[in-house]
Enzyme design. Structure first.
Site, PDB file in Angstrom:
ATOM      1  N   GLN A 162     -19.701 -73.415 -35.705  1.00 16.73           N
ATOM      2  CA  GLN A 162     -18.246 -73.568 -35.665  1.00 16.73           C
ATOM      3  C   GLN A 162     -17.583 -73.437 -37.035  1.00 16.73           C
ATOM      4  OE1 GLN A 162     -18.662 -77.267 -33.004  1.00 16.73           O
ATOM      5  NE2 GLN A 162     -16.761 -76.357 -32.293  1.00 16.73           N
ATOM      6  N   ASP A 215     -18.233 -65.232 -36.657  1.00 17.76           N
ATOM      7  CA  ASP A 215     -18.823 -64.416 -37.732  1.00 17.76           C
ATOM      8  C   ASP A 215     -18.451 -64.966 -39.112  1.00 17.76           C
ATOM      9  OD1 ASP A 215     -19.788 -62.792 -35.750  1.00 17.76           O
ATOM     10  OD2 ASP A 215     -18.663 -60.999 -36.324  1.00 17.76           O
ATOM     11  N   ARG A 229     -21.376 -85.759 -40.827  1.00 18.89           N
ATOM     12  CA  ARG A 229     -22.333 -85.263 -39.840  1.00 18.89           C
ATOM     13  C   ARG A 229     -22.148 -83.768 -39.682  1.00 18.89           C
ATOM     14  NH1 ARG A 229     -21.730 -84.677 -33.808  1.00 18.89           N
ATOM     15  NH2 ARG A 229     -23.825 -84.234 -33.104  1.00 18.89           N
ATOM     16  N   HIS A 257     -27.173 -77.897 -32.658  1.00 16.78           N
ATOM     17  CA  HIS A 257     -25.841 -77.960 -32.058  1.00 16.78           C
ATOM     18  C   HIS A 257     -25.536 -76.578 -31.449  1.00 16.78           C
ATOM     19  CE1 HIS A 257     -21.803 -80.295 -32.269  1.00 16.78           C
ATOM     20  NE2 HIS A 257     -21.565 -79.230 -31.518  1.00 16.78           N
ATOM     21  N   ASN A 296     -27.448 -82.171 -30.075  1.00 12.92           N
ATOM     22  CA  ASN A 296     -26.076 -82.515 -29.776  1.00 12.92           C
ATOM     23  C   ASN A 296     -25.790 -82.187 -28.318  1.00 12.92           C
ATOM     24  OD1 ASN A 296     -23.192 -83.164 -30.584  1.00 12.92           O
ATOM     25  ND2 ASN A 296     -22.936 -81.152 -29.649  1.00 12.92           N
ATOM     26  N   GLU A 297     -25.502 -83.214 -27.521  1.00 16.06           N
ATOM     27  CA  GLU A 297     -24.985 -83.047 -26.163  1.00 16.06           C
ATOM     28  C   GLU A 297     -25.892 -82.239 -25.227  1.00 16.06           C
ATOM     29  OE1 GLU A 297     -20.939 -81.663 -26.358  1.00 16.06           O
ATOM     30  OE2 GLU A 297     -20.229 -83.619 -27.002  1.00 16.06           O
ATOM     31  N   ASN A 321     -20.983 -88.934 -28.246  1.00 20.55           N
ATOM     32  CA  ASN A 321     -19.765 -88.145 -28.419  1.00 20.55           C
ATOM     33  C   ASN A 321     -18.831 -88.531 -27.290  1.00 20.55           C
ATOM     34  OD1 ASN A 321     -20.989 -86.865 -30.534  1.00 20.55           O
ATOM     35  ND2 ASN A 321     -21.134 -84.862 -29.540  1.00 20.55           N
ATOM     36  N   TYR A 350     -14.744 -88.483 -25.756  1.00 19.82           N
ATOM     37  CA  TYR A 350     -13.400 -87.907 -25.853  1.00 19.82           C
ATOM     38  C   TYR A 350     -12.389 -88.462 -24.863  1.00 19.82           C
ATOM     39  CZ  TYR A 350     -15.170 -84.445 -29.129  1.00 19.82           C
ATOM     40  OH  TYR A 350     -15.705 -83.846 -30.234  1.00 19.82           O
ATOM     41  N   GLU A 357     -18.920 -88.253 -32.409  1.00 19.25           N
ATOM     42  CA  GLU A 357     -17.734 -87.392 -32.303  1.00 19.25           C
ATOM     43  C   GLU A 357     -16.674 -88.123 -31.502  1.00 19.25           C
ATOM     44  OE1 GLU A 357     -18.182 -83.440 -30.610  1.00 19.25           O
ATOM     45  OE2 GLU A 357     -20.008 -83.100 -31.796  1.00 19.25           O
TER      46      GLU A 357
END
Ligand code: GBH
Length: 491
Positions: free
Chosen positions: A26, A59, A84, A129, A173-174, A316, A318, A386
């Site tokens: 990301q 990219d 993190r 991740h 992650n997740e 995590n 939300y 998160e």
């Protein structure tokens, strides 16, 4: 204090870790620089660009590969205790396996880590991740049981190279997003869409891979490195839409299917997959003519190997959903985990909406989720790895909705500490705007804005950055605090 407009002044403990989080694909960019191998996101966005609405890709992303000193400067501006971030497996091992270790990749992460340590910022490293080396995907990725070996070998390279300075590792992650979104549907790479079994085969392989890496750390590295190794699971609150027994059952099945598949084998005292869900899948599988359940079984040996294999539970979090049994027919693919669970996700109209359709401001969802986990799994050490809120690209630097979201979440953190939840830290998602997976650059989670039209990828703090900084520094949530200007300094 719930619901009152002037909460009393409660303090965060001085050793509570405040941080922010990111993920390699990301933010890093440099997708093919200095020997990095191709991963499943590179492959998907290059071969099938129209799956991302703005046809963008990672990219270049925030170009952190070339801006890592600025990233650390932002951490210093915020006064973060911890950061993190994740390692790109294919930057470390271009083909996924250990015959070829990429020295430039090791060098980049060494520089990033050393720059943090210079300023007393604790690095927290996620090994995976979502960016599997493409070569391993060509062999089936997470539905090939060999993933457990590939992952253990990769973990060894990571611990050997970085474990002298990194004391907090998380393997995955997740898992839900890796397994359900990546293999059971089309909402993440590799878009395998194997609805009948993809999620379940991946779930078993992933928890065993996690346990292998954990035991490797525990036996061979912990004695000298003295750190911790855990896993991060996405746990949104799933409560019943009302307290009717049907809704309670729907909520429990949803919790088992959404995160219990991954948490139960590791954190429950009995081990293995969650029972009620396993039974449902077995029954449906039989009706559908399968000779065995579509949900694999653990041997007793595997159960014991996985059970208890984590130093902490990374969460995590939300939002929340209010669950009911599924009221309509023909909505879900058959067979699929959605059809196996057969429940419906609902939101009250009054919950305000972020820029992401799945993310709404749900009162006390963090409190509900963590107190539930505490009771269910005997209060392990938790980190919130998160938590955050999305806005649109044009919404500017005055992000009051994000400020409201963070203040409410941190008020919940104080409630959790008072309730005796063994919570040690909180990471905001995200340090900066980044490539938001299938949503490209159309949704923004950063405390810092990133100008993606500027080759320098200039970063500018939003109002929420100042508010978070004030909370970290003063160790309480000051509702009256307003930054005088949006000019940032290092204190
Ligand atoms: C986190 O996942 C990720 O760890 C992080 O990388 C990401 O940037 C962040 O959230 C914000 O999204 O039905 O196709 O719209 C949070 C979990 C995010 C899972 C959104 C479900 C919806 C996929 N979820 N996702 S889709």
């Amino acid at each position: 204090h719930h619901g009152s407009s002037e909460p009393q002044k409660r303090m965060f403990p001085s050793d509570f870790l405040f941080g922010a989080a990111t993920a390699a694909y990301q933010i890093e960019g440099a997708w093919n620089e200095d020997g990095k191998g191709e991963n499943i996101w590179d492959h998907m966005v290059h071969t099938n660009p129209s799956v991302i609405p703005d046809k963008s890709n990672g990219d270049i992303a925030a170009d952190s590969y070339h801006n890592y000193k600025r990233d650390v400067e932002m951490m210093r501006e915020l006064g973060l205790n911890a950061y993190r971030f994740s390692l790109s497996w294919a930057r470390v091992l271009p083909t996924g396996i250990t015959n070829q270790v990429n020295p430039a990749g090791i060098n980049f992460y060494n520089n990033y880590i050393n720059e943090m340590l210079k300023y007393n910022i604790t690095p927290i490293v996620t090994l995976y991740h979502w960016d599997l080396p493409q070569k391993l995907q060509e062999l089936g990725g997470f539905v090939n049981p060999l993933i457990t070996q590939w992952f253990e070998d990769y973990a060894r390279v990571v611990f050997e190279n970085f474990g002298d300075r990194v004391k907090k590792f998380m393997t995955f992650n997740e898992p839900r997003e890796i397994c359900y979104e990546g293999y059971g549907s089309t909402t993440k790479a590799p878009m395998a869409n194997s609805t009948a079994m993809g999620t379940y085969k991946c779930a078993k392989n992933l928890v065993v891979a996690h346990a292998k890496a954990f035991h490797l750390y525990d036996k061979e590295f912990r004695p000298t490195q003295k750190g911790e190794c855990g896993i991060t699971i996405s746990v949104n609150w799933m409560g019943p839409a009302s307290d009717s027994p049907e809704n309670e059952t729907a909520a429990e099945i949803a919790r088992q299917g959404e995160w219990g598949l991954y948490a139960h084998p590791i954190f429950s005292s009995e081990g293995g997959f969650p029972k009620e869900l396993a039974q449902k899948i077995a029954e449906k599988s039989a009706q559908q003519g399968y000779r065995q359940s579509r949900l694999p079984e653990f041997t007793e040996e595997e159960k014991d190997f996985v059970r208890g294999a984590s130093d902490f539970f990374g969460v995590n979090h939300y939002t929340a959903f209010l669950m009911t049994p599924m009221k309509y027919k023909g909505i879900f693919p058959v067979p699929s985990i959605l059809d196996d669970m057969n429940v419906m996700w609902n939101w009250p109209a009054e919950w305000s909406q972020s820029a992401s359709f799945w993310l709404k401001m749900a009162p006390n969802s963090l409190y509900n989720a963590l107190t539930h986990l505490k009771a269910k799994y005997n209060n392990p050490v938790f980190y919130i790895t998160e938590n955050g809120w999305s806005t649109t690209p044009d919404s500017g630097l005055v992000d009051d909705a994000r400020v409201t979201y963070y203040r409410a979440a941190l008020e919940n953190v104080l409630d959790l500490l008072e309730a005796g939840v063994n919570l040690k830290g909180y990471m905001a998602w995200s340090l900066m705007d980044n490539f938001e997976w299938m949503r490209g650059y159309t949704e923004r989670f950063g405390l810092y804005e990133v100008d993606f039209s500027d080759p320098a990828r200039t970063r500018t703090p939003k109002k929420s950055a100042f508010v978070y900084k004030h909370i970290i520094k003063n160790r309480y949530v000051d509702y009256k605090y307003e930054p005088e200007s949006l000019t940032m300094t290092i204190d």
